[in-house]
Design a protein around this motif. Structure first.
Motif, PDB file in Angstrom:
ATOM      1  N   ARG A  90      -0.630  -5.238 -10.249  1.00  0.00           N
ATOM      2  CA  ARG A  90      -2.006  -5.328 -10.873  1.00  0.00           C
ATOM      3  C   ARG A  90      -3.047  -5.506 -10.006  1.00  0.00           C
ATOM      4  NH1 ARG A  90      -2.001 -10.358 -13.740  1.00  0.00           N
ATOM      5  NH2 ARG A  90       0.077 -10.757 -13.331  1.00  0.00           N
ATOM      6  N   THR A  91      -3.090  -6.207  -8.881  1.00  0.00           N
ATOM      7  CA  THR A  91      -3.908  -6.311  -7.985  1.00  0.00           C
ATOM      8  C   THR A  91      -4.496  -5.016  -7.528  1.00  0.00           C
ATOM      9  OG1 THR A  91      -3.162  -8.543  -7.593  1.00  0.00           O
ATOM     10  CG2 THR A  91      -4.731  -7.463  -5.953  1.00  0.00           C
ATOM     11  N   LEU A  92      -3.444  -4.183  -7.055  1.00  0.00           N
ATOM     12  CA  LEU A  92      -3.605  -2.901  -6.589  1.00  0.00           C
ATOM     13  C   LEU A  92      -4.392  -2.189  -7.610  1.00  0.00           C
ATOM     14  CD1 LEU A  92      -2.537  -1.675  -3.782  1.00  0.00           C
ATOM     15  CD2 LEU A  92      -1.031  -0.596  -4.917  1.00  0.00           C
ATOM     16  N   LEU A  93      -3.971  -2.013  -8.899  1.00  0.00           N
ATOM     17  CA  LEU A  93      -4.640  -1.352  -9.913  1.00  0.00           C
ATOM     18  C   LEU A  93      -5.955  -1.768  -9.897  1.00  0.00           C
ATOM     19  CD1 LEU A  93      -3.643   0.837 -12.331  1.00  0.00           C
ATOM     20  CD2 LEU A  93      -3.649  -0.996 -13.473  1.00  0.00           C
ATOM     21  N   ARG A  94      -6.239  -2.995  -9.988  1.00  0.00           N
ATOM     22  CA  ARG A  94      -7.581  -3.401 -10.251  1.00  0.00           C
ATOM     23  C   ARG A  94      -8.479  -3.003  -9.130  1.00  0.00           C
ATOM     24  NH1 ARG A  94      -5.634  -8.746 -11.175  1.00  0.00           N
ATOM     25  NH2 ARG A  94      -6.419  -9.307  -9.202  1.00  0.00           N
TER      26      ARG A  94
END
Lengths: 252, 182
Positions: free
Chosen positions: A82-86
């Motif tokens: 999720r962090t990467l996607l954000r």
């Protein structure tokens, strides 16, 4: 006006989120954000607006329900994913304090690109172009403490858009600003997002800020109420007329 | 709104024909109802009658003859007086929305088919749609200052209406209770 045809960019279905013993922030909230759409989420404080934004942006995961982004279930991704996607697909702006005080406006705006592995030279060059679009290039070498609130917020917007994300999540972006600075921030955000085709989810309690959006939904007690389409104005009044306000003067 | 003072104000910036006054009025008040020619001429005649304006001359320019007006010294004094005089802040609370809500509550409690909650919901949606419209007008990079000012004015008033409607929607149960059991 953004279209709503086809699959939404992000869809939230029946989200439930409870914080501690204080009760539910979301109770079966559903909302869809179309590609390129500017959507306002309004509601009283405590209605669950920010929680909804956090779920859609993948900052928190809902207790129940689904957040679908493209082919992916955002709510089922790991924290790391999720962090990467954000970092790559989303931009986030809050009411205050999100800039790093030790860095200049330019370095703040370049930060997401540096985190994504872009070279420093390139990152600064691209960040510079975004500062320009938001009218704060003149402040590029200033630190956040040396800028006005409105300027800092426009630097934060440049930072949110520098990666050319699919969606920007803005939580009360004008909440700490006076009305003229707020107007500049909203005008810059709306123009730039439309130009770049970026969708915006705008959380606000302020009707004048919400009026910059294409569409508005209202949260009440953790569920989403679609703000009804206005009845045909052409039939009820002439919209170009000055609104009837209480007479404060008299015919002289 | 005092059309005669607005026209007097426009005349104070230089002598003008009736047609030019109408045109300048509509440019300065872009979101207002356009001024009718008839009203401009009637108002000019009253200003002349009251000694606040006078005929300066006539122009033809090959077309129909047009009368040119200018403000008199007394007109300038009257204008200054009007500009400095405060407008009574909301001396009467009269507004269609307010009246409808009150009557809807009264009649609904008497068993008539009125639904104040539904009315407030629809009226709020209409207000919000109008606010989006005015915001788009204002946010247009080509918008001139007169347009921005008038859009601002309308937006702030619509916002005030919205707040009142939100509060009133919240008070409906108590209001209804009070009317049923005074």
């Amino acid at each position: 006006m953004s279209t709503q045809q086809g699959a939404p960019l992000i869809a939230a279905r029946d989200l439930t989120k409870t914080y501690g013993r204080t009760g539910a922030a979301l109770r079966g909230a559903c909302v869809e954000l179309a590609a390129g759409e500017i959507l306002a989420v309004t509601g009283a404080s405590g209605s669950g607006k920010s929680t909804l934004l956090h779920c859609l942006a993948g900052i928190v995961t809902p207790d129940e329900g689904a957040v679908v982004y493209g082919q992916r279930r955002l709510d089922q991704l790991s924290e790391a994913d999720r962090t990467l996607l954000r970092r790559t697909d989303f931009g986030v702006v809050f009411q205050f304090g999100q800039l790093i005080p030790e860095l200049t406006a330019l370095d703040n705006a370049a930060l997401p690109l540096l985190l994504a592995g872009t070279s420093r030279g390139q990152a600064r060059e691209r960040a510079d172009a975004w500062l320009e679009r938001f009218g704060v290039r003149g402040q590029a070498e200033l630190r956040p403490g040396e800028m006005s609130g409105g300027q800092a917020q426009r630097v934060a917007l440049a930072r949110a858009l520098v990666t050319e994300p699919k969606a920007v999540f803005a939580d009360e972006p004008t909440g700490a600003l006076d009305s003229l600075a707020g107007e500049q921030v909203m005008t810059a955000l709306v123009h730039t997002a439309r130009e770049a085709g970026t969708a915006v989810l705008l959380v606000t309690h302020d009707a004048q800020t919400a009026a910059y959006a294409d569409r508005e939904v209202e949260l009440r007690d953790g569920t989403v109420l679609e703000v009804a389409e206005a009845p045909d104005l052409a039939e009820t009044a002439q919209p170009t007329e000055a609104p009837q306000v209480t007479e404060a003067g008299h015919e002289g | 709104m005092s059309t005669r003072h607005v026209l007097l104000g426009l005349l104070a910036t230089g002598p003008s024909h009736g047609y030019d006054l109408k045109r300048r009025h509509d440019a300065r008040f872009p979101q207002a109802r356009p001024l009718a020619y008839g009203q401009v001429y009637t108002t000019l005649q009253r200003l002349v009658r009251d000694g606040l304006a006078e005929v300066e001359g006539t122009d033809a320019d090959g077309g129909p003859e047009r009368t040119r007006y200018r403000a008199t010294d007394e007109g300038a004094r009257e204008l200054a007086d009007w500009l400095g005089r405060i407008a009574p802040p909301a001396p009467f609370v009269t507004n269609e929305i307010f009246a409808k809500v009150v009557v809807a509550i009264l009649t609904a409690t008497a068993g008539a088919p009125a639904d104040p909650a539904a009315y407030l919901r629809d009226q709020r949606a209409a207000h919000k749609a109008r606010m989006r419209e005015l915001t788009a007008v204002k946010a247009n990079p080509d918008a001139d200052l007169a347009t921005v000012l008038s859009a601002d004015y309308a937006l702030h008033h619509l916002d005030a209406d919205l707040r009142w409607m939100t509060t009133t929607a919240g008070r409906l149960p108590a209001l209804t209770q009070e009317i049923q059991h005074p």
